[in-house]
Design a protein around this motif. Structure first.
Motif, mmCIF file in Angstrom:
data_model
loop_
_atom_site.group_PDB
_atom_site.id
_atom_site.type_symbol
_atom_site.label_atom_id
_atom_site.label_comp_id
_atom_site.label_asym_id
_atom_site.label_seq_id
_atom_site.Cartn_x
_atom_site.Cartn_y
_atom_site.Cartn_z
ATOM 1 N N ASN A 56 0.780 -1.291 -0.018
ATOM 2 C CA ASN A 56 -0.082 -0.080 0.019
ATOM 3 C C ASN A 56 0.839 1.318 0.267
ATOM 4 O O ASN A 56 0.811 2.059 -0.923
ATOM 5 N N GLN A 57 2.007 1.246 0.723
ATOM 6 C CA GLN A 57 2.946 2.493 0.816
ATOM 7 C C GLN A 57 3.419 2.498 -0.382
ATOM 8 O O GLN A 57 3.632 3.906 -1.118
ATOM 9 N N GLY A 58 3.957 1.458 -1.094
ATOM 10 C CA GLY A 58 4.455 1.685 -2.289
ATOM 11 C C GLY A 58 3.551 2.314 -3.415
ATOM 12 O O GLY A 58 4.024 3.172 -4.246
ATOM 13 N N VAL A 59 2.148 1.803 -3.281
ATOM 14 C CA VAL A 59 1.264 2.337 -4.454
ATOM 15 C C VAL A 59 1.097 3.718 -4.469
ATOM 16 O O VAL A 59 1.099 4.619 -5.125
ATOM 17 N N TYR A 60 1.295 4.343 -2.998
ATOM 18 C CA TYR A 60 1.248 5.797 -2.723
ATOM 19 C C TYR A 60 2.376 6.270 -3.395
ATOM 20 O O TYR A 60 2.099 7.535 -3.874
ATOM 21 N N ASN A 61 3.458 5.738 -3.110
ATOM 22 C CA ASN A 61 4.622 6.449 -3.688
ATOM 23 C C ASN A 61 4.782 6.516 -5.154
ATOM 24 O O ASN A 61 5.195 7.443 -5.844
ATOM 25 N N LEU A 62 4.168 5.416 -5.786
ATOM 26 C CA LEU A 62 4.053 5.470 -7.354
ATOM 27 C C LEU A 62 2.870 6.483 -7.656
ATOM 28 O O LEU A 62 3.387 7.232 -8.666
ATOM 29 N N ALA A 63 1.926 6.636 -6.967
ATOM 30 C CA ALA A 63 0.774 7.910 -7.336
ATOM 31 C C ALA A 63 1.550 9.067 -7.296
ATOM 32 O O ALA A 63 1.498 10.112 -8.054
ATOM 33 N N LEU A 64 2.262 9.389 -6.108
ATOM 34 C CA LEU A 64 2.982 10.696 -5.937
ATOM 35 C C LEU A 64 3.999 10.980 -7.272
ATOM 36 O O LEU A 64 4.338 11.930 -7.848
ATOM 37 N N ALA A 69 5.549 13.490 -12.097
ATOM 38 C CA ALA A 69 5.875 13.480 -13.367
ATOM 39 C C ALA A 69 5.070 14.350 -14.215
ATOM 40 O O ALA A 69 5.665 14.897 -15.362
ATOM 41 N N LEU A 70 3.939 13.947 -14.123
ATOM 42 C CA LEU A 70 2.869 14.678 -15.189
ATOM 43 C C LEU A 70 2.975 16.289 -14.856
ATOM 44 O O LEU A 70 2.886 16.850 -16.069
ATOM 45 N N GLY A 71 3.035 17.069 -13.581
ATOM 46 C CA GLY A 71 3.294 18.174 -13.465
ATOM 47 C C GLY A 71 4.582 18.706 -14.069
ATOM 48 O O GLY A 71 4.477 19.797 -14.670
ATOM 49 N N GLY A 95 2.181 17.466 -5.354
ATOM 50 C CA GLY A 95 2.967 16.191 -5.180
ATOM 51 C C GLY A 95 4.210 16.509 -4.230
ATOM 52 O O GLY A 95 4.705 15.512 -3.511
ATOM 53 N N CYS A 96 5.083 17.417 -4.642
ATOM 54 C CA CYS A 96 6.264 17.542 -4.115
ATOM 55 C C CYS A 96 6.093 17.756 -2.531
ATOM 56 O O CYS A 96 6.645 17.298 -1.804
ATOM 57 N N SER A 97 4.988 18.751 -2.118
ATOM 58 C CA SER A 97 4.807 19.168 -0.842
ATOM 59 C C SER A 97 4.232 17.777 0.128
ATOM 60 O O SER A 97 4.781 17.789 1.132
ATOM 61 N N VAL A 98 3.580 16.751 -0.696
ATOM 62 C CA VAL A 98 3.274 15.588 -0.036
ATOM 63 C C VAL A 98 4.429 14.706 0.326
ATOM 64 O O VAL A 98 4.743 14.128 1.370
ATOM 65 N N MET A 99 5.508 14.833 -0.694
ATOM 66 C CA MET A 99 6.722 13.996 -0.590
ATOM 67 C C MET A 99 7.523 14.615 0.722
ATOM 68 O O MET A 99 8.042 13.816 1.301
ATOM 69 N N VAL A 100 7.412 15.949 0.906
ATOM 70 C CA VAL A 100 8.462 16.580 1.797
ATOM 71 C C VAL A 100 7.719 16.375 3.080
ATOM 72 O O VAL A 100 8.433 15.909 4.211
#
Length: 136
Positions: A56-64, A69-71, A95-100
């Motif tokens: 599940n965590q991996g799928v979240y990371n893929l979605a981010l 990448a689209l942005g 997307g980057c803000s969520v990653m941070v």
């Protein structure tokens, strides 16, 4: 495109690529002993309940990674003031803000041995956001 924007898109691309790698580590390689060891799971019998969380965590990371990448693609290919470029900017910053935030959470809650992983997760997208905001 300004130099700051170009650098920001480079850092955002690095962040997206890293999160794609995180997806592979968490959702694909966690099934293997070496993959589990990477996350500190030693015993085979501990793996099945944790695998659900790892996938599940991996799928979240893929979605981010996909969102960022689209942005990046929208910003790099659309003209500066177009609706697509603005949408790309919004996607990249969001997307980057969520990653941070996720990287900061890891840094604050994980054992010290994972600090490098937290920095790898948070630093490139943080630089991307700062440069995008400063470069505007």
């Amino acid at each position: 495109m300004t130099v700051l924007t170009t650098l920001a898109l480079l850092f955002a691309s690095i962040a997206a690529l890293l999160h794609g790698v995180f997806f592979v580590l968490e959702s694909v390689l966690f099934r293997r002993p070496a993959g589990r060891r990477l996350f500190g799971v030693r015993a085979e019998h501990d793996s099945p309940p944790l695998r659900l969380f790892a996938v599940n965590q991996g799928v979240y990371n893929l979605a981010l990674a996909i969102v960022v990448a689209l942005g990046v693609v929208l910003q790099a290919t659309a003209g500066n003031a177009t609706d697509l470029a603005i949408a790309g900017l919004a996607l990249t910053i969001a997307g980057c803000s969520v990653m941070v935030v996720a990287g900061a959470a890891l840094a604050l809650t994980a054992p010290p041995r994972l600090l490098a992983a937290a920095l790898a997760q948070a630093l490139p997208p943080l630089l991307a956001v700062v440069l995008l905001l400063v470069g505007r």
